[in-house]
Write a protein that holds these residues in place. Structure first.
Motif: not given
Lengths: 147, 85
Positions: B22-47
């Motif tokens: 996390v940084d001073q702007y509260l920008n967040i870096k996440l690893t090993d992500i999963s999307v709660t609704d993959p059907e609604k957001y299919p673009h995140m499959l390869s991320v």
């Protein structure tokens, strides 16, 4: 394109820096709902981005289409999310790529049905004395917007 | 280094992942992500890893059992008193 490997330096330990993401293929989600995919070339403290070989990807259901866009400079305030694309995972997605014309047509139909549903809902609420504020695409899940 | 790093968080009811930094702007870096609704957001499959701009985040859900609410309350109270002075 860099062909020599760069040592992993941590310029500012503890910060969510994008320095390590440079020259890698990324997916960028914008506040207007657009998806851009390109190689991250430059960043700054506002998360302004320079993307090369950018492609605008339009998703409709399980299909998608790509529009080549070249070099993009994205103003940081429009960025929602930046995701590093895992090249292995990219090759085995269940999504089907179609040509640009088809996906644009599908998108148009999707927007149309969405707008019609929104209109009937808005009308129903208005009849009951409730006025719904204009909600933006990324707002449903609590992702903030200003328009 | 931020004490929350390594925890599993849910950002804006959308993306779940392990907090990397996390940084001073509260920008967040996440690893090993999963999307709660993959059907609604299919673009995140390869991320797998992502950077989320702090300005768009409304909520970050932390694991409840990792947070010592008493300690947090006391610390917040002390901070508020210090600010008043």
């Amino acid at each position: 394109m860099r062909f020599t490997s760069r040592p992993k330096m941590n310029y500012m330990p503890g910060t969510a820096s994008l320095i390590e993401d440079i020259d890698k293929k990324h997916l960028v989600l914008l506040r207007d709902g657009r998806t851009l995919i390109g190689f991250l070339r430059s960043i700054d403290q506002f998360a302004n981005l320079v993307l090369q070989q950018t492609v605008e990807r339009i998703h409709v259901g399980k299909r998608y289409g790509d529009i080549p866009r070249g070099i993009f400079i994205v103003r940081g305030e429009n960025v929602v999310l930046l995701g590093e694309i895992d090249l292995e995972k990219e090759s085995d997605t269940s999504l089907q790529q179609v040509c640009i014309e088809d996906i644009l047509e599908e998108q148009r139909l999707q927007q149309q049905s969405r707008q019609e549903a929104e209109k009937t809902k808005h009308l129903a609420l208005k009849e009951r004395g409730l006025v719904m504020p204009r909600s933006d695409i990324m707002d449903e899940y609590g992702v903030q917007h200003q328009y | 280094m931020c004490p929350l790093c390594g925890w599993d968080v849910l950002v804006s009811y959308l993306i779940c992942g392990t907090l990397h930094s996390v940084d001073q702007y509260l920008n967040i870096k996440l690893t090993d992500i999963s999307v709660t609704d993959p059907e609604k957001y299919p673009h995140m499959l390869s991320v797998k890893n992502c950077f989320i701009r702090g300005s768009v985040v409304r909520y970050v859900q932390l694991p409840a059992d990792e947070v010592d609410t008493q300690l947090l309350q006391d610390a917040a109270r002390k901070e508020a008193l210090q600010q008043k002075q």
